[in-house]
Structures are given as C-alpha cells and as structure tokens.
Design an enzyme around this catalytic site. Structure first.
Site, PDB file in Angstrom:
ATOM      1  N   HIS A  46       4.698  -5.350   7.588  1.00 38.84           N
ATOM      2  CA  HIS A  46       5.252  -5.341   8.943  1.00 38.84           C
ATOM      3  C   HIS A  46       5.498  -6.796   9.315  1.00 38.84           C
ATOM      4  O   HIS A  46       4.542  -7.538   9.584  1.00 38.84           O
ATOM      5  CB  HIS A  46       4.276  -4.694   9.933  1.00 38.84           C
ATOM      6  N   TYR A  74      -8.924   3.867  12.569  1.00 34.65           N
ATOM      7  CA  TYR A  74      -9.768   4.267  11.446  1.00 34.65           C
ATOM      8  C   TYR A  74     -11.211   4.505  11.893  1.00 34.65           C
ATOM      9  O   TYR A  74     -11.708   3.849  12.815  1.00 34.65           O
ATOM     10  CB  TYR A  74      -9.790   3.176  10.370  1.00 34.65           C
ATOM     11  N   HIS A 129       0.847  -1.193   0.000  1.00 38.62           N
ATOM     12  CA  HIS A 129       0.000   0.000   0.000  1.00 38.62           C
ATOM     13  C   HIS A 129       0.881   1.241   0.000  1.00 38.62           C
ATOM     14  O   HIS A 129       2.073   1.183   0.314  1.00 38.62           O
ATOM     15  CB  HIS A 129      -0.981  -0.004   1.174  1.00 38.62           C
ATOM     16  N   HIS A 163      -7.182  -1.373   4.356  1.00 38.50           N
ATOM     17  CA  HIS A 163      -6.128  -0.563   4.973  1.00 38.50           C
ATOM     18  C   HIS A 163      -5.896   0.693   4.154  1.00 38.50           C
ATOM     19  O   HIS A 163      -5.712   1.789   4.696  1.00 38.50           O
ATOM     20  CB  HIS A 163      -4.845  -1.382   5.102  1.00 38.50           C
ATOM     21  N   ASP A 168       5.669   4.572   5.156  1.00 39.04           N
ATOM     22  CA  ASP A 168       6.540   3.602   5.820  1.00 39.04           C
ATOM     23  C   ASP A 168       6.761   2.355   4.983  1.00 39.04           C
ATOM     24  O   ASP A 168       7.471   1.438   5.427  1.00 39.04           O
ATOM     25  CB  ASP A 168       6.003   3.233   7.211  1.00 39.04           C
ATOM     26  N   HIS A 169       6.210   2.313   3.779  1.00 42.15           N
ATOM     27  CA  HIS A 169       6.430   1.179   2.876  1.00 42.15           C
ATOM     28  C   HIS A 169       6.823   1.641   1.472  1.00 42.15           C
ATOM     29  O   HIS A 169       7.695   1.050   0.838  1.00 42.15           O
ATOM     30  CB  HIS A 169       5.172   0.308   2.808  1.00 42.15           C
ATOM     31  N   HIS A 201       1.542   3.947   1.733  1.00 45.48           N
ATOM     32  CA  HIS A 201       1.896   4.755   2.887  1.00 45.48           C
ATOM     33  C   HIS A 201       3.410   4.947   2.935  1.00 45.48           C
ATOM     34  O   HIS A 201       4.169   4.112   2.430  1.00 45.48           O
ATOM     35  CB  HIS A 201       1.418   4.101   4.185  1.00 45.48           C
TER      36      HIS A 201
END
Length: 290
Positions: free
Chosen positions: A247, A213, A106, A182, A110-111, A108
């Site tokens: 993660h 969320y 996805h 997500h 952090d990825h 975001h």
C-alpha cells in the site's frame, strides 16, 4: 395417498411458508467485498530507478524490474488488474514471454489477486515461501485473519525460497526476507539499482499492520505477537535507501502525482510507526479482556 390429498398437503405447506415469510424480515442480499477507488485507479507507469518501474494503481503497488535477460514482477493488486498490468508491461517493452519471475509480499487478494492470470499469460515462474504458497494455492480461502473475505484465482508456486535466499536475473539479485505477522508467510525483497548514476538500495517491504487482528491467545496463530516483534527488528535492519510498500500510502508514497516519493519513509520510520500502532492495539486488547 390420493392425488387430492397431495394437492391439499401442498397447499397447506405453501400457506405455512408464506405465513412465515410475512412474519419475518427478508434476509439481506449478498454483499461484494468493497475496496477504495484508489486501489482500482490506473495511473501512468513511472520510473523509480534504472531498472525499476512502478506499474500499479494509485493505491496498490506493482513493481516491474527490467533486466537484459527478462523482467521480474512484484505484486499485482486486485484480480481485475491483470490485463492492465500486461498492457503496462508491453508499454515498457516487456513482452509476455519476457516476464520470468513473479514475486509477492503477502498472499491476500488485494496484492496477489492477478498473479494466476499473469502466470498463465506469460509463463513466468511464481516465487513464494511455504506458508504463503499454501494460501496462494487456496486462492486466499481459510486465511488466519480474514477467512474468506478476499478470494482470488488459486496460484501454483513454482519455487519456494528460504529466508535470505536470492532470486537472480540479468545481474539483479533480489533477496528474500521473511517478516511474518500480517500473514505468517509475509515476504520482503531487497535489491540494488542505480538512480542519477548513484547506487540505490531498494526495499520492497510487506505490510506490517494488524488490522482488526486478534493478537492475544489466538489459537490459529499462537506466536503472532512474537512474530511481529521480530519483524519490526528485521525491517529496521534492511538495506534501505528507498522504501516501497504494497500500500504505497503506508510508506508516504503518492503514485499518480508529480512527486510520488516526496514524503517516502525510511524503513526504520516505517517499522517504528507500525510498532507504535501495534503496541496501542495490543494494550487495547489487554484492557478489553480483563
């Protein structure tokens, strides 16, 4: 207006501002987005299967798939991981121009954080879908859930795939699976590899959590609950001898240890665990809105 009157007026304004500053507390300083140290902790690359390597950090996955015709990268972690990932690829014999495709879970920060830098350094083509491509192009801004919390350099997607479409390189066929929730554009990937001379079906399954969320009556994502329900069913049905997740700890992995996949979950267990948490979160939100 005379020069004298201008000076007097300036002094009055200055005194007024100083008085206001003395009467009210100073606004708090800007705060950078904070991440766990494990997300930024490099570890030695390790082999998962004949073609598949883990090159991410202790807390964020990055997967490299090597083939005779070049390599594929899935996810990258935080923006500052770009140089580390390029160095890891070189350690494994993958020169910058050997990287042909960049895939993701996805969009975001952090990825997907280092994707733009790696794209520039290698010339690799980025694969996404329509929903994620829009968020990648904005560098993570105006995210439906996190707004502008984790921004990163914008990414141009070179190829948009459909649900079930295959990206192929050097005999490795990676199938895209849409699992919205997500994020609306969340993607999972499955491919076949070999380990210990036995076929191994690997599933890189995107995050299925809903951290903080709004699930009920979300005006920007009205069908979020329906999407999660469908996603849990899709994840359970994936071809999945070995599960990887963005993660690693979310699926029982412990990169950087002697046995990183010793406690790895199955896809079904991953979906079941996430759905139980989702149901509890949904119940709590219903009670809070009564």
């Amino acid at each position: 207006m005379s020069t004298f009157r201008l000076i007097v007026l300036a002094c009055v304004v200055s005194i007024s501002v100083a008085g206001a500053n003395a009467a009210e507390p100073v606004l708090p300083p800007s705060q950078a987005y904070q991440t766990p140290d494990s997300w930024r902790q490099p570890i030695a690359p390790f082999r998962i299967a004949e073609h598949t390597w883990y090159i991410g950090t202790a807390g964020l996955s990055a997967v490299l798939i090597k083939t005779p015709q070049g390599a594929v990268l899935i996810d990258g972690g935080m923006p500052q991981a770009a140089d580390m990932l390029l160095a890891r690829m070189r350690e494994l014999g993958v020169a910058p121009d050997d990287l042909k495709w960049i895939l993701h879970g996805h969009a975001h920060g952090d990825h997907a954080g280092p994707i733009a830098a790696i794209q520039r350094a290698t010339g690799a083509r980025v694969v996404s879908n329509a929903e994620s491509a829009a968020l990648l192009a904005r560098g993570g801004s105006d995210d439906l859930q996190f707004s502008d919390e984790i921004l990163y350099p914008p990414v141009h997607a070179d190829r948009l795939v459909q649900d079930g479409e295959i990206v192929e390189l050097g005999g490795i066929r990676l199938t895209a699976h849409f699992i919205p929730g997500h994020t609306p554009g969340s993607l999972s990937w499955t491919w076949d590899d070999v380990r210990d001379d036995k076929p191994l079906r690997i599933a890189y399954v995107d995050s299925v959590s809903a951290p903080g969320y709004r699930l009920l009556g979300n005006p920007r994502y009205p069908r979020v609950v329906d999407d999660y329900r469908r996603t849990f069913d899709v994840v359970r049905a994936l071809p999945c001898d070995l599960l990887l997740t963005p993660h690693p700890d979310a699926s029982g992995w412990a990169p950087g240890t002697d046995a990183p996949w010793q406690a790895a979950m199955t896809c079904s267990a991953y979906a079941d665990t996430a759905e139980k948490k989702f149901d509890a979160q949904l119940d709590a939100e219903r009670k809070a809105t009564r």
